[in-house]
Design an enzyme around this catalytic site. Structure first.
Site, PDB file in Angstrom:
ATOM      1  N   TYR A  18       0.849  -1.188   0.000  1.00 51.77           N
ATOM      2  CA  TYR A  18       0.000   0.000   0.000  1.00 51.77           C
ATOM      3  C   TYR A  18       0.883   1.235   0.000  1.00 51.77           C
ATOM      4  CZ  TYR A  18      -3.475   3.484   1.301  1.00 51.77           C
ATOM      5  OH  TYR A  18      -4.289   4.593   1.313  1.00 51.77           O
TER       6      TYR A  18
ATOM      7  N   ASP B 149       9.179   2.535   0.580  1.00 51.97           N
ATOM      8  CA  ASP B 149       8.093   3.256   1.247  1.00 51.97           C
ATOM      9  C   ASP B 149       8.199   2.956   2.746  1.00 51.97           C
ATOM     10  OD1 ASP B 149       5.738   4.104   2.403  1.00 51.97           O
ATOM     11  OD2 ASP B 149       4.445   3.370   0.800  1.00 51.97           O
TER      12      ASP B 149
ATOM     13  N   LYS C  80       3.957   9.805   9.042  1.00 44.02           N
ATOM     14  CA  LYS C  80       3.642   9.386  10.399  1.00 44.02           C
ATOM     15  C   LYS C  80       4.630   9.928  11.435  1.00 44.02           C
ATOM     16  CE  LYS C  80       1.108   5.366   8.691  1.00 44.02           C
ATOM     17  NZ  LYS C  80      -0.266   5.834   8.885  1.00 44.02           N
TER      18      LYS C  80
END
Length: 447
Positions: free
Chosen positions: A142, A234, A263
């Site tokens: 994702y 990622d 994050k």
């Protein structure tokens, strides 16, 4: 537990927001718990119910809901000076310098506003830098809500995974199975001259926490070098959570060309970042010809929070604490599953954990000391042929039972888990031994 107010709020939300939420993952069964406030490693919902919180904002909250005083001071000082300026500030330079000192792949950084924006920009950067169009992604990986990676199928027949993405976009994306080096070689043999980048999470962290098999990332690194493509890690989830300050790339010893962050790097505020070799990152405008800009990029409050967040981690035993609790959780859950659900697979590393409701494999009692604190993709483990290695393996597990039965039972026992079997769960610096014991006790009853 009483959830009347959460249910009423959800009813109101359905009238003014699509699906009653602002992010699809929050639409949990039968309705979301509406949170009123956080305290350390806990949250209290709108009905006054208190939970041990293992969601942690889906990853950003390394310190839980009560950040260290130095972080609070940095946030308050930056906010008091003014909300934002549309001009550079010293703190964003200092934050970029911190990342460049600690992350192996990073020489320069461009800050943006979300993990999705970071991966969107990284794909555009790779295409602009190489002059190529195709991007290899992992099935089950994702990379945010972006057109280039919301693609399913395989390299021979890619198609959009959601309405709203044109078929013409999907044809430039080549999905391959994670942990399958032969599939990676084959896609490069056929498309190598057209591949701009391989975009991969070092650990599949939105699909049940799947660890890489030995040598997999090294294979991707070799293929990219051989064909002139960029290896893009990622690390929106794993960054500054797996592998400490050097991130997952430091843990695995493989250095990508470009890394995306989100994050934790923003200290709990909206953030994204793209880092990498200077010659590549300088392709962004104004030094290069790959356009990238944003009104709120490098927001001074976010930069102050992120910088103070990581500086505190560098000066204290943060990772030792969270990783130890994570290991104890995984070990305890593994022992419980051995007695009550021997086909299930406990996964995770560092401060990540999850239980995948896999349906096959030898009993835990037959495994000896193999993978006692989470699946390691160990070829010598008797469960090796059965443990999840790809996104498809996780998808075949008991997803409905996890969401409809197990998570609900854990919630009623005061343990808040992520909304589905796929999302990671996170340990914070605010969690305690008592939180671990309470969670393990709830596991015994919920399983």
């Amino acid at each position: 537990m009483n959830h009347e107010r959460s249910r009423a709020l959800y009813d109101r939300a359905l009238s003014v927001m699509p699906g009653g939420v602002n992010s699809s993952v929050r639409a949990t069964i039968p309705y979301p718990v509406f949170i009123e406030r956080g305290e350390g490693g806990h949250v209290i919902d709108a009905d006054g119910n208190r939970y041990v919180d293992w969601v942690m904002g889906y990853g950003p909250l390394l310190y839980g809901h009560d950040v260290p005083e130095s972080v609070t001071a940095a946030i308050q000082s930056a906010a008091a000076d003014g909300p934002m300026y549309g001009a550079p500030t010293e703190v964003e330079v200092e934050h970029a310098e911190f990342l460049a000192r600690h992350v192996p792949s990073v020489e320069q950084v461009r800050f943006v506003n979300s993990g999705t924006e970071a991966t969107v920009s990284a794909v555009r950067l790779a295409r602009g830098y190489t002059g190529r169009d195709k991007v290899v992604i992992m099935q089950g990986g994702y990379h945010g809500a972006q057109e280039s990676t919301l693609v399913e199928g395989d390299a021979d027949d890619p198609s959009p995974s959601t309405a709203g993405v044109p078929e013409e976009f999907a044809k430039h994306t080549l999905p391959v199975p994670f942990n399958d080096p032969e599939a990676a070689r084959e896609v490069f043999e056929e498309h190598g001259e057209d591949i701009a980048a391989v975009l991969v999470e070092p650990i599949l962290a939105n699909m049940g926490i799947v660890m890489p098999v030995d040598g997999y990332h090294e294979t991707l690194r070799e293929l990219c070098d051989e064909h002139g493509s960029l290896l893009v890690f990622d690390e929106v989830i794993t960054g500054f959570r797996v592998g400490g300050l050097s991130c997952a790339q430091g843990k695995f010893g493989v250095t990508p060309d470009v890394t995306t962050f989100g994050k934790i790097v923003g200290g709990g505020f909206p953030v994204g970042a793209i880092g990498g070799r200077a010659e590549i990152i300088e392709s962004f405008t104004p030094s290069g010809d790959v356009f990238q800009a944003g009104t709120f990029s490098g927001h001074p409050v976010t930069m102050a929070a992120g910088k103070a967040y990581l500086e505190y981690a560098a000066e204290h035993d943060v990772y030792e604490h969270v990783n130890d609790l994570g290991r104890r959780l995984r070990k305890g859950i593994t022992e419980i599953c051995a007695d009550q659900a021997p086909s299930y697979t406990v996964v995770g590393t560092d401060s990540l954990f999850k239980t995948i409701f896999t349906r096959e494999g030898p009993a835990r009692s037959d495994l000896g000391e193999c993978c006692t604190a989470g699946c390691r993709q160990d070829p010598d483990c008797p469960r090796y042929e059965y443990c999840p290695k790809t996104g498809a393996d996780v998808a075949r597990a008991g997803t409905d039972r996890w969401e409809r039965v197990f998570r609900q039972e854990m919630k009623e026992r005061g343990i808040l888990l992520t909304g589905n079997q796929f999302e990671s769960q996170f340990v914070s610096y605010a969690h305690t031994d008592e939180d671990v014991e309470e969670t393990l006790e709830a596991y015994k009853h919920a399983l």
